[in-house]
Design a protein around this motif. Sequence first.
Motif, PDB file in Angstrom:
ATOM      1  N   VAL A   1     -12.977   4.814 -19.356  1.00 29.13           N
ATOM      2  CA  VAL A   1     -12.346   6.053 -19.811  1.00 29.13           C
ATOM      3  C   VAL A   1     -10.911   6.217 -19.315  1.00 29.13           C
ATOM      4  O   VAL A   1     -10.244   7.175 -19.680  1.00 29.13           O
ATOM      5  N   SER A   2     -10.424   5.271 -18.499  1.00 27.61           N
ATOM      6  CA  SER A   2      -9.126   5.525 -17.872  1.00 27.61           C
ATOM      7  C   SER A   2      -7.938   5.224 -18.771  1.00 27.61           C
ATOM      8  O   SER A   2      -6.944   5.936 -18.763  1.00 27.61           O
ATOM      9  N   GLY A   3      -8.026   4.175 -19.576  1.00 27.17           N
ATOM     10  CA  GLY A   3      -6.873   3.811 -20.390  1.00 27.17           C
ATOM     11  C   GLY A   3      -5.830   3.015 -19.618  1.00 27.17           C
ATOM     12  O   GLY A   3      -4.860   2.526 -20.182  1.00 27.17           O
ATOM     13  N   HIS A   4      -6.017   2.883 -18.302  1.00 28.76           N
ATOM     14  CA  HIS A   4      -5.153   2.036 -17.468  1.00 28.76           C
ATOM     15  C   HIS A   4      -3.673   2.352 -17.602  1.00 28.76           C
ATOM     16  O   HIS A   4      -2.848   1.466 -17.792  1.00 28.76           O
ATOM     17  N   ILE A   5      -3.342   3.638 -17.547  1.00 25.49           N
ATOM     18  CA  ILE A   5      -1.919   3.983 -17.576  1.00 25.49           C
ATOM     19  C   ILE A   5      -1.405   3.965 -16.151  1.00 25.49           C
ATOM     20  O   ILE A   5      -1.839   4.741 -15.304  1.00 25.49           O
ATOM     21  N   ARG A   6      -0.479   3.070 -15.897  1.00 32.03           N
ATOM     22  CA  ARG A   6       0.024   2.870 -14.538  1.00 32.03           C
ATOM     23  C   ARG A   6       0.634   4.125 -13.949  1.00 32.03           C
ATOM     24  O   ARG A   6       1.398   4.807 -14.604  1.00 32.03           O
ATOM     25  N   GLY A   7       0.309   4.391 -12.714  1.00 27.44           N
ATOM     26  CA  GLY A   7       0.895   5.544 -12.049  1.00 27.44           C
ATOM     27  C   GLY A   7       0.298   6.853 -12.528  1.00 27.44           C
ATOM     28  O   GLY A   7       0.644   7.911 -12.033  1.00 27.44           O
TER      29      GLY A   7
ATOM     30  N   THR B   1      -7.057   4.455 -10.747  1.00 25.83           N
ATOM     31  CA  THR B   1      -7.581   4.732  -9.412  1.00 25.83           C
ATOM     32  C   THR B   1      -7.335   3.485  -8.562  1.00 25.83           C
ATOM     33  O   THR B   1      -6.889   2.455  -9.076  1.00 25.83           O
ATOM     34  N   LEU B   2      -7.658   3.569  -7.287  1.00 25.74           N
ATOM     35  CA  LEU B   2      -7.399   2.431  -6.407  1.00 25.74           C
ATOM     36  C   LEU B   2      -8.144   1.166  -6.855  1.00 25.74           C
ATOM     37  O   LEU B   2      -7.553   0.094  -6.929  1.00 25.74           O
ATOM     38  N   PRO B   3      -9.450   1.262  -7.200  1.00 27.61           N
ATOM     39  CA  PRO B   3     -10.118   0.042  -7.688  1.00 27.61           C
ATOM     40  C   PRO B   3      -9.481  -0.514  -8.969  1.00 27.61           C
ATOM     41  O   PRO B   3      -9.377  -1.733  -9.131  1.00 27.61           O
ATOM     42  N   LEU B   4      -9.038   0.366  -9.860  1.00 28.65           N
ATOM     43  CA  LEU B   4      -8.391  -0.108 -11.089  1.00 28.65           C
ATOM     44  C   LEU B   4      -7.038  -0.727 -10.777  1.00 28.65           C
ATOM     45  O   LEU B   4      -6.629  -1.708 -11.401  1.00 28.65           O
ATOM     46  N   HIS B   5      -6.334  -0.147  -9.798  1.00 26.86           N
ATOM     47  CA  HIS B   5      -5.049  -0.695  -9.365  1.00 26.86           C
ATOM     48  C   HIS B   5      -5.246  -2.105  -8.805  1.00 26.86           C
ATOM     49  O   HIS B   5      -4.430  -2.998  -9.047  1.00 26.86           O
TER      50      HIS B   5
ATOM     51  N   ARG C   1       0.413   4.457  -4.264  1.00 28.79           N
ATOM     52  CA  ARG C   1       0.291   5.827  -3.735  1.00 28.79           C
ATOM     53  C   ARG C   1      -0.356   6.749  -4.747  1.00 28.79           C
ATOM     54  O   ARG C   1      -1.259   7.521  -4.433  1.00 28.79           O
ATOM     55  N   SER C   2       0.088   6.649  -6.011  1.00 27.37           N
ATOM     56  CA  SER C   2      -0.498   7.540  -7.013  1.00 27.37           C
ATOM     57  C   SER C   2      -1.958   7.175  -7.272  1.00 27.37           C
ATOM     58  O   SER C   2      -2.779   8.054  -7.567  1.00 27.37           O
ATOM     59  N   ALA C   3      -2.287   5.876  -7.132  1.00 28.60           N
ATOM     60  CA  ALA C   3      -3.688   5.468  -7.303  1.00 28.60           C
ATOM     61  C   ALA C   3      -4.554   6.062  -6.188  1.00 28.60           C
ATOM     62  O   ALA C   3      -5.668   6.532  -6.436  1.00 28.60           O
TER      63      ALA C   3
ATOM     64  N   ILE D   1       0.810  -1.217   0.000  1.00 23.49           N
ATOM     65  CA  ILE D   1       0.000   0.000   0.000  1.00 23.49           C
ATOM     66  C   ILE D   1       0.846   1.271   0.000  1.00 23.49           C
ATOM     67  O   ILE D   1       0.307   2.365  -0.153  1.00 23.49           O
ATOM     68  N   THR D   2       2.167   1.137   0.158  1.00 26.49           N
ATOM     69  CA  THR D   2       2.994   2.343   0.103  1.00 26.49           C
ATOM     70  C   THR D   2       3.824   2.398  -1.179  1.00 26.49           C
ATOM     71  O   THR D   2       4.540   3.363  -1.420  1.00 26.49           O
TER      72      THR D   2
END
Lengths: 279, 276
Positions: free
Chosen positions: A220-226, A230-234, A59-61, A53-54
């Motif tokens: 709509v997110s495109g799943h670009i890491r970092g 968002t947290l659910p997508l992460h 963190r960015s999510a 979680i750190t």
Amino acid sequence: MSVQTRSTQDPLWARILLIGGMFGFLCLFLFVPLASVFVEAFRKGLAVYAAAITEENARSAIVLTLTLAAICVPLNAVFGLAAAWAIAKFSFKGKSLLLALIDLPFAVSPVVSGLVYVLLFGANGVFGAWLQAHDIQIIFAVPGMALATIFVTFPFVARELIPLMQAQGNDQEYAALSLGASGWQTFLRVTLPNIKWALFYGIILCNARAMGEFGAVSVVSGHIRGETNTLPLHVEVLYNEYNSAAAFACASILSLLGLLTLGLKTFIEWRAGLRRRNP
Amino acid sequence: MGKKRPRSILPGFGLSLGFTLAYLGLIVLFPLLLVFVKASGLGWSGLLHAVSTPRVLAACRLTFGLSALACLLNCVFGLLIAWVLVRYRFPGRGFLDASVDLPFAMPTAVAGIALTGIYAPNGWIGSLLKPYGIKVAFAPPGILIALVFIGLPFVVRTLQPVLEDFEIAQEEAAASLGATRWQTFCRVVFPQLAPALVTGTTLAFARAVGEYGSVVFIAGNMPGKTEIVPLLIITKLEQYDYAGATALAALMLLISFALLLLINFLQRKTLVRPTT
């Protein structure tokens, strides 16, 4: 609830059977899954949990999830107040149609809620060419995710406030106005204190959905890491990479958010005597 | 609120209604309208072509079939839970009552991976079922479980207020006239609960049809076998098949609107039900 006499009480065996049936059902569908989130999250120990979680992407999510909620919740709260003021305090034609339209986003599949913005702002969308020419990114970026989140959380505040303000009527506002208060003073000092618990209730539900939304934001997110996770997508990304411990660790944060929401919601229902309403 | 009230002296009507309509129009109505405009651009043959492929039909059958099954299960267990929560007093009732809202409070993705985790072949419950050859996760029963999970509160929360307002005197009358408890329930209580039960079940169905987050993990997502419509829309989008995605979205929207109208109609019927 009046006191039940013998003739209207179910036999003991029926009561035990029904309570047992309910308990079994709730365990199977609610409590065991909830417990499993925390068990799986801590399966590999506290160090792995803390690392998960750190870690930078987590963190960015978290930051993105909080940002989206910070954009959407105030906007929908202001909308809810405006809509409730117009609908509850005045009579006009087409009111019931307006009420039905406000509830519309709840009837739409989250996936479709995301899709509509892709059709508007995506590369092949209505405004796609114009946005590209002006180098503005909406889809696969924060603005698109914020729009999708606003869409799915749209009715939460309004539908808590409208029935309450309709029930309260206008008498107190009339009294304030006749005593010389301005419109804003009336709203801030008379109306707002009367609806504060319902407003808080709506905001809590709106916030929980905004932070937990998955389907609409996923489109709509495109799943670009970092960047656009968002947290659910992460959680989804980690889970699909078979990084189960980290996925459940992040899921446990969201579960705590859910439990906190439930606690606050129950508290307000008890404190303000609000009746539970349909989601 | 059908009665005409005298013109209000309260200020802010133009501002609040104007903002409401502008916000509603920009965020919700215009984008939704666009789906239909885009879909109608495909023409009848194009629409029909897009939604009549075997893969789409299989996804529709799966989505609507399992949603119907899930809301029927919720109808039964929702009634049971509402009855127990309203009628019985026992330790832990308040806690169980609050926990019914868990599926609303819990992010769908969390519910999805949690249910998958326990019903997978190596999970807590999945491993118990495996020796009997029962496959839950990554098969239709898994989807069913996820849909039951997210639909439950709709039925319970719709029934609870009706049950709370129910007059015990009617049951006493039935009992004093010699009806057994079961007869009283079937002939006196149930008919008055039925409208709310139908409303709650329809709400659960409407939610199940569009559900994505909690289903996508447990479903397995095999095209033609365990692929639901919302996932198929996303798949089409990712393959840049915008026409196909739009056609399916328009279909889903039409179904949502029809269900919404039905729910509104049912709720109005429930509200004007004569109270003796």
